[in-house]
Enzyme design. Sequence first.
Site, PDB file in Angstrom:
ATOM      1  N   PHE A 168      13.507   4.346  -8.482  1.00 27.00           N
ATOM      2  CA  PHE A 168      12.471   5.286  -8.571  1.00 27.00           C
ATOM      3  C   PHE A 168      11.769   5.925  -7.247  1.00 27.00           C
ATOM      4  O   PHE A 168      11.526   7.054  -7.228  1.00 27.00           O
ATOM      5  CB  PHE A 168      11.682   5.058  -9.417  1.00 27.00           C
ATOM      6  CG  PHE A 168      10.607   3.677  -9.095  1.00 27.00           C
ATOM      7  CD1 PHE A 168      11.123   2.492  -9.318  1.00 27.00           C
ATOM      8  CD2 PHE A 168       9.557   4.029  -8.239  1.00 27.00           C
ATOM      9  CE1 PHE A 168      10.259   1.245  -8.652  1.00 27.00           C
ATOM     10  CE2 PHE A 168       8.737   2.699  -7.636  1.00 27.00           C
ATOM     11  CZ  PHE A 168       9.288   1.435  -7.957  1.00 27.00           C
ATOM     12  N   ASP A 210      -0.878 -12.388 -10.429  1.00 26.25           N
ATOM     13  CA  ASP A 210      -0.849 -11.068  -9.493  1.00 26.25           C
ATOM     14  C   ASP A 210      -2.068 -10.318  -9.673  1.00 26.25           C
ATOM     15  O   ASP A 210      -2.579  -9.861 -10.594  1.00 26.25           O
ATOM     16  CB  ASP A 210       0.292 -10.172 -10.292  1.00 26.25           C
ATOM     17  CG  ASP A 210       0.551  -8.999  -9.613  1.00 26.25           C
ATOM     18  OD1 ASP A 210      -0.553  -8.478  -8.822  1.00 26.25           O
ATOM     19  OD2 ASP A 210       1.561  -8.136  -9.704  1.00 26.25           O
ATOM     20  N   TYR A 250      -2.418 -13.024  19.255  1.00 24.12           N
ATOM     21  CA  TYR A 250      -1.273 -13.488  18.560  1.00 24.12           C
ATOM     22  C   TYR A 250      -1.634 -14.444  17.607  1.00 24.12           C
ATOM     23  O   TYR A 250      -1.288 -14.434  16.487  1.00 24.12           O
ATOM     24  CB  TYR A 250      -0.192 -13.687  19.383  1.00 24.12           C
ATOM     25  CG  TYR A 250       1.342 -13.762  18.598  1.00 24.12           C
ATOM     26  CD1 TYR A 250       2.045 -12.697  18.423  1.00 24.12           C
ATOM     27  CD2 TYR A 250       1.529 -14.962  18.074  1.00 24.12           C
ATOM     28  CE1 TYR A 250       3.127 -12.717  17.573  1.00 24.12           C
ATOM     29  CE2 TYR A 250       2.754 -15.141  17.321  1.00 24.12           C
ATOM     30  CZ  TYR A 250       3.660 -13.929  17.134  1.00 24.12           C
ATOM     31  OH  TYR A 250       4.523 -13.943  16.244  1.00 24.12           O
ATOM     32  N   PHE A 254       6.565  -6.044 -13.368  1.00 25.31           N
ATOM     33  CA  PHE A 254       6.204  -4.999 -12.500  1.00 25.31           C
ATOM     34  C   PHE A 254       7.447  -4.796 -11.531  1.00 25.31           C
ATOM     35  O   PHE A 254       8.128  -6.086 -11.239  1.00 25.31           O
ATOM     36  CB  PHE A 254       4.782  -5.579 -11.477  1.00 25.31           C
ATOM     37  CG  PHE A 254       4.684  -4.548 -10.600  1.00 25.31           C
ATOM     38  CD1 PHE A 254       4.147  -3.167 -11.023  1.00 25.31           C
ATOM     39  CD2 PHE A 254       4.834  -4.475  -9.207  1.00 25.31           C
ATOM     40  CE1 PHE A 254       3.914  -2.222 -10.194  1.00 25.31           C
ATOM     41  CE2 PHE A 254       4.816  -3.403  -8.308  1.00 25.31           C
ATOM     42  CZ  PHE A 254       4.116  -2.308  -8.678  1.00 25.31           C
ATOM     43  N   THR A 255       7.674  -3.917 -11.105  1.00 21.62           N
ATOM     44  CA  THR A 255       8.946  -3.318 -10.416  1.00 21.62           C
ATOM     45  C   THR A 255       9.165  -4.408  -9.086  1.00 21.62           C
ATOM     46  O   THR A 255      10.506  -4.931  -9.248  1.00 21.62           O
ATOM     47  CB  THR A 255       8.678  -1.717  -9.860  1.00 21.62           C
ATOM     48  OG1 THR A 255       7.469  -1.928  -8.972  1.00 21.62           O
ATOM     49  CG2 THR A 255       8.718  -0.742 -10.794  1.00 21.62           C
ATOM     50  N   ARG A 300       6.634   6.568 -14.822  1.00 21.78           N
ATOM     51  CA  ARG A 300       7.002   5.293 -15.181  1.00 21.78           C
ATOM     52  C   ARG A 300       7.668   5.355 -16.480  1.00 21.78           C
ATOM     53  O   ARG A 300       6.916   5.206 -17.616  1.00 21.78           O
ATOM     54  CB  ARG A 300       5.514   4.636 -15.346  1.00 21.78           C
ATOM     55  CG  ARG A 300       5.006   4.007 -14.059  1.00 21.78           C
ATOM     56  CD  ARG A 300       5.752   3.070 -13.173  1.00 21.78           C
ATOM     57  NE  ARG A 300       5.094   2.425 -12.171  1.00 21.78           N
ATOM     58  CZ  ARG A 300       6.140   2.318 -10.994  1.00 21.78           C
ATOM     59  NH1 ARG A 300       7.075   2.465 -10.938  1.00 21.78           N
ATOM     60  NH2 ARG A 300       5.220   1.465  -9.913  1.00 21.78           N
ATOM     61  N   LYS A 352      -4.781  -2.020  -2.976  1.00 20.36           N
ATOM     62  CA  LYS A 352      -5.325  -1.682  -4.262  1.00 20.36           C
ATOM     63  C   LYS A 352      -6.827  -1.795  -4.354  1.00 20.36           C
ATOM     64  O   LYS A 352      -7.725  -1.453  -3.859  1.00 20.36           O
ATOM     65  CB  LYS A 352      -4.599  -2.003  -5.554  1.00 20.36           C
ATOM     66  CG  LYS A 352      -2.996  -2.281  -5.366  1.00 20.36           C
ATOM     67  CD  LYS A 352      -2.318  -1.156  -5.577  1.00 20.36           C
ATOM     68  CE  LYS A 352      -0.851  -1.131  -5.008  1.00 20.36           C
ATOM     69  NZ  LYS A 352       0.095  -2.149  -5.678  1.00 20.36           N
TER      70      LYS A 352
HETATM   71  C1  LIG Z   1       1.416  -2.612  -5.959  1.00 22.42           C
HETATM   72  C2  LIG Z   1       1.608  -3.777  -6.728  1.00 22.42           C
HETATM   73  C3  LIG Z   1       2.608  -4.905  -6.166  1.00 22.42           C
HETATM   74  C4  LIG Z   1       3.229  -4.899  -5.037  1.00 22.42           C
HETATM   75  O1  LIG Z   1       2.514  -4.939  -3.629  1.00 22.42           O
HETATM   76  P1  LIG Z   1       2.665  -3.974  -2.588  1.00 22.42           P
HETATM   77  O2  LIG Z   1       1.423  -3.943  -1.725  1.00 22.42           O
HETATM   78  O3  LIG Z   1       3.206  -2.693  -2.921  1.00 22.42           O
HETATM   79  O4  LIG Z   1       3.896  -4.510  -1.912  1.00 22.42           O
HETATM   80  C5  LIG Z   1       2.611  -5.943  -6.986  1.00 22.42           C
HETATM   81  N1  LIG Z   1       2.101  -6.061  -8.120  1.00 22.42           N
HETATM   82  C6  LIG Z   1       1.283  -5.034  -8.679  1.00 22.42           C
HETATM   83  C7  LIG Z   1       0.566  -5.150 -10.034  1.00 22.42           C
HETATM   84  C8  LIG Z   1       0.841  -3.787  -7.893  1.00 22.42           C
HETATM   85  O5  LIG Z   1       0.191  -3.043  -8.326  1.00 22.42           O
END
Ligand SMILES: *Cc1c(COP(=O)(O)O)cnc(C)c1O
Length: 461
Positions: free
Chosen positions: A453, A219, A76, A128-129, A386, A262
């Site tokens: 979306f 980011d 843990y 970004f969303t 998008r 990613k």
């Molecule tokens: C995917 C993504 C996020 C959010 O990350 P999650 O792992 O999906 O929560 C933030 N910024 C960018 C540019 C992304 O592509």
Amino acid sequence: MERNKERSWAEPYKIKMVEPVRMISREEREEAIKEAGYNTFLLKSRDVYIDLLTDSGTSAMSDRQWAGMMMGDEAYAGSKNFYHLEETIQKYYGYDYVVPTHQGRGAEHIISQLLIDEGDFIPGNMYFTTTKLHQELAGGTFVDVIIDEAHDPENEHPFKADVDLIKLENLIKEKGAERIPYVSIATSVNMAGGQPISLSNLKKVRELTNKYEIPIIHDMTRVAENAYFIKQREEGYEDTPVKDIVREICSLTDGATMSAKKDALVNIGGFLALNDEELFRKAQNMVVIYEGLHTYGGMAGRDMEALSIGITESVDEDHIRARVGQVQYLGEKLIDMGVPVVRPIGSHGVFLNAKKILPHLSQDELPAQTLAAELYVDAGIRSMERGVVSAGRDPETGEHNYPELELVRLTIPRRVYTQAHMDVVAESVEAVYYQREDITGLEFDYEPEYLRFFQSRFKKR
Ligand SMILES: *Cc1c(COP(=O)(O)O)cnc(C)c1O
């Protein structure tokens, strides 16, 4: 004698395990998309032939990563995999402190809550969303300061994610530096089509923010892909290893949020990385409320091990050349076929210009959403909208946000598909392109409140 002919190229790996895929009949696909409310997010994966919905969490892990999964320390507290992860992040990205999170938005939530006060403004190189939503939920307003070229899908600017320094400085002067908790800088900007920021521009952003004592939060979801473009395009970096470029990018920022799903080649995971110790302590305290203890943050020990190894592999030159190269291959094929796409081709996907492909549909007829549904029906290929659907509504007025770009993203998972799959995709897009005049639009049938979306349903107009 030298052979003059260009030689063929192949993926820098061989396949050790396979997952069968199948294409269901056209009638079944028509039924499936209707049942999914014409939203590709609501399709069942088993009904999809080639899945280009997203590159998020869809990578194929390497044999080394799978071996790492077997070395999960599921204690843990104080798992050895956390310390390995911390060491790896310090080594490759150079940030001092690490707060693990279950994925990127977990890190965005924490940093937004810690730094943003009601009425603040957060400038960034395109929204970004999830990032923007967390900024808004914390009381802030996102302000786009990307260069204008980024909004023009045909502009061939090599660094479309660059910040417009005049827009940024004007905002600081207008609102006051004290109302700007940080500048949000994304590498390889997703919403602009996977476009990179240059190091020369980032250095200028650093100078300007130093002048006003404003931090930069990075980011870094696709930092290696951005670094690869810098190596290709920016003067003076031709011979610099991608991993050194990644380090240099990170060194110009004060902290980062990472969706490890990613670039970092894992199916789940993320982190917040910081250089400021006091801020780190606060984040470390907050993570226990929302994610998990500060040495796992929502990940299993084995996930953290796979992530450490994934980070190392993500900056490997052969890997990154093949990864971005596969996307370029698909993009160039579509350009040769005359299909309107965002130029230059991005790092993680090819973005079809739905406004141009379906000029007879107004934005209220949801051209990108419509095109994504049509692509699925043609050959079982799943893509993502998008455009106006992703852009959501203005929280003040409740009206749709109408973005300039109306795109369909064909996102390429890392190490999953071969060049032959890319050929099949290109031919399907071409087929839909030639039937474009017969395509009719969609309208909302159901619309949820947040990040619509993902879960909206649509019907034929
Ligand atoms: C995917 C993504 C996020 C959010 O990350 P999650 O792992 O999906 O929560 C933030 N910024 C960018 C540019 C992304 O592509």
